[in-house]
Write an enzyme that holds these catalytic residues in place. Structure first.
Site, PDB file in Angstrom:
ATOM      1  CB  CYS A  91      49.623  27.787  44.875  1.00 38.54           C
ATOM      2  SG  CYS A  91      51.350  27.723  44.291  1.00 38.54           S
ATOM      3  CG  HIS A 201      48.387  30.747  41.336  1.00 45.08           C
ATOM      4  ND1 HIS A 201      48.288  31.223  42.624  1.00 45.08           N
ATOM      5  CD2 HIS A 201      49.623  30.201  41.227  1.00 45.08           C
ATOM      6  CE1 HIS A 201      49.422  31.003  43.266  1.00 45.08           C
ATOM      7  NE2 HIS A 201      50.250  30.372  42.438  1.00 45.08           N
ATOM      8  CD  GLU A 203      45.249  33.191  42.456  1.00 54.35           C
ATOM      9  OE1 GLU A 203      46.406  33.149  42.923  1.00 54.35           O
ATOM     10  OE2 GLU A 203      44.508  32.182  42.387  1.00 54.35           O
TER      11      GLU A 203
END
Length: 223
Positions: A91, A201, A203
């Site tokens: 990001c 992202h 995650e």
């Protein structure tokens, strides 16, 4: 008599850079689930010694650069890359790898690992929050094993809309993955030797993001 079992390979060590501008907890959990031995740190010796350096980032470009410089993170990234040591930016942790960011009239210098400018996306609704498909180049190791219609999760209002690095033919050209939102086509991921980065992202991207992280950890084991 059964053959002796070889000992399991040790987990790759990952330094998760803590500079006050990252989603450290979710990144830590995702990297551990993917199989990494993770240390959240800004200690230079630990950062330089780890198999991989993971650079998260949320918020404004200029604020992230200020936090990064406060812990000498820009210098540590450069030192690792000079030695061919893997770095993964996510990001705003990807955006700061470019030369500059222009947000709300503020023009801030980045780490300068790649030429290019982070700028506002051209869209009626910002930030861009949601799941998008990707235009992945052939030969990608980051997205190995994933399907063309797999989606990843983005949260951003700014991005790199023009890839400006010109290669001289003597080095391997980076692999650039693109996505689209509104009227903007933007850089969604880059694979450039030891330097990987994603605008999305991993995650927060479910099984697809977990696969991306596992692919990176395999790269660390291969070095």
């Amino acid at each position: 008599m059964s053959a002796p079992q070889s000992p399991p390979s040790p987990s790759p060590t990952v330094a998760l850079l803590d500079y006050g501008s990252g989603n450290v907890r979710s990144a830590h959990r995702a990297l551990e689930r993917a199989g990494a031995d993770v240390t959240v740190t800004a200690d230079p010796d630990t950062v330089l010694a780890a198999d991989g350096l993971f650079v998260p980032g949320v918020g404004a470009f200029a604020a992230c650069m200020e936090g990064l410089r406060a812990v000498h993170g820009d210098r540590l990234i450069g030192q690792r890359l000079a030695g061919g040591r893997p770095v993964f930016g996510v990001c705003v942790g990807m955006q700061v790898l470019f030369e500059r960011g222009v947000e709300f009239g503020e023009d801030a210098a980045g780490c300068g690992e790649w030429p290019g400018t982070v700028e506002r996306l051209d869209a009626d609704v910002l930030p861009h929050m949601g799941w998008n498909t990707l235009d992945v180049p052939a030969g990608s190791r980051m997205f190995a094993g994933l399907a063309p219609d797999d989606r990843v999760y983005f949260v951003h209002g700014f991005g790199v809309r023009r890839w400006e690095l010109v290669t001289n033919g003597r080095t391997e050209a980076p692999l650039v993955t693109w996505s689209e939102y509104g009227r903007s086509r933007f850089v969604a991921a880059v694979e450039n030797g030891p330097l990987w980065a994603t605008q999305f992202h991993p995650e927060k991207s479910g099984d697809v993001g977990a696969a991306v992280l596992r692919n990176w950890l395999r790269e660390l084991h291969g070095r």
